[in-house]
Scaffold this active site. Sequence first.
Site, PDB file in Angstrom:
ATOM      1  N   ASN A 178       0.873  -1.179   0.000  1.00  0.00           N
ATOM      2  CA  ASN A 178       0.000   0.000   0.000  1.00  0.00           C
ATOM      3  C   ASN A 178       0.905   1.223   0.000  1.00  0.00           C
ATOM      4  OD1 ASN A 178      -1.783   2.051   0.430  1.00  0.00           O
ATOM      5  ND2 ASN A 178      -2.392   1.402   2.497  1.00  0.00           N
ATOM      6  N   GLU A 236      -6.692   4.745   7.775  1.00  0.00           N
ATOM      7  CA  GLU A 236      -6.510   6.176   7.487  1.00  0.00           C
ATOM      8  C   GLU A 236      -7.779   6.759   6.870  1.00  0.00           C
ATOM      9  OE1 GLU A 236      -2.782   5.604   5.446  1.00  0.00           O
ATOM     10  OE2 GLU A 236      -1.982   4.907   7.359  1.00  0.00           O
ATOM     11  N   LYS A 282       0.059   4.219  -0.234  1.00  0.00           N
ATOM     12  CA  LYS A 282      -0.589   5.412   0.354  1.00  0.00           C
ATOM     13  C   LYS A 282      -0.361   6.613  -0.575  1.00  0.00           C
ATOM     14  CE  LYS A 282      -0.161   3.191   4.803  1.00  0.00           C
ATOM     15  NZ  LYS A 282      -0.039   3.296   6.257  1.00  0.00           N
ATOM     16  N   SER A 316       3.533  -1.957  10.429  1.00  0.00           N
ATOM     17  CA  SER A 316       4.982  -1.996  10.659  1.00  0.00           C
ATOM     18  C   SER A 316       5.634  -3.315  10.244  1.00  0.00           C
ATOM     19  CB  SER A 316       5.321  -1.652  12.118  1.00  0.00           C
ATOM     20  OG  SER A 316       4.956  -0.309  12.396  1.00  0.00           O
ATOM     21  N   GLY A 374       2.676   2.340  10.954  1.00  0.00           N
ATOM     22  CA  GLY A 374       3.641   3.429  10.853  1.00  0.00           C
ATOM     23  C   GLY A 374       4.334   3.752  12.164  1.00  0.00           C
TER      24      GLY A 374
END
Length: 251
Positions: free
Chosen positions: A11, A100, A13, A215, A176
């Site tokens: 991903n 998110e 993002k 992570s 993250g």
Amino acid sequence: MMLRKPVFAANWKMNHGPTDAKAFLRTFLVHYARRADRTVAFFPPALTLPAVTDALRDRSDILVGVQNIHWEPKGAFTGEVSAPIARDAGARLVLVGHSERRHIFGETDEQTGLKCAAVAAAGLVPVLCVGEKLDERERGMEEAVVVRQLRAGVARLQPGQIATALVAYEPVWAIGTGRTASPNDASAMHAVVRRVLKELAGERAAHIPVLYGGSVSRGNVAELISAPEVDGVLVGGASLDADGWATIVRA
Ligand code: 13P
């Protein structure tokens, strides 16, 4: 026999425009030859998708998807992309309900249900993302939150459509942050997800890949994917570097 082959999904993002993506894939493809024992997927930004599908035109083994869609097929929704448009541009998968989207953009459980239905109606595959926040885990609510998100996300799908979806468990506190769920904690939650999927889709649910995200790195990927019930990984930060990502998908 391996029922579900491991899925390695990147991903990106809001990273990598078309120029960066082309350079990334030139490097990545040198290091990753086609393999029948795993599935690799990329979720680039929507505007980068054509560059990615073009770079992968000879690599039908690698899947490409978008990170979000609107649930309506078309219309006056300035700034949005629909599932049919994503499909026309070459997407085969769609992330739905990424944390998110939920926590920065206020996406609701109800909307994730509408989005999964729109994805399936367009002939694409939803990757439903679920996961609890830190305070929810601290209050012992993690299972209740994940089960609620899961049920709402697939609420408008037929059992046969649920059976072709993917689920990603991404605890928000692990995204993250450099803090991963332990393989045991991931396995435990994946078992809960699978139990609910089985209740909703019957024995076919045994084929649904349940990915872990949060992570994941080249240092921990092997341990995570060998955990029982973990069928692959959905990777953010560590998927942005072509060499690093090639190392991860070869885990
Ligand atoms: P990180 O791998 O950067 O923690 O992100 C995980 C994620 O949100 C993937 O969808």
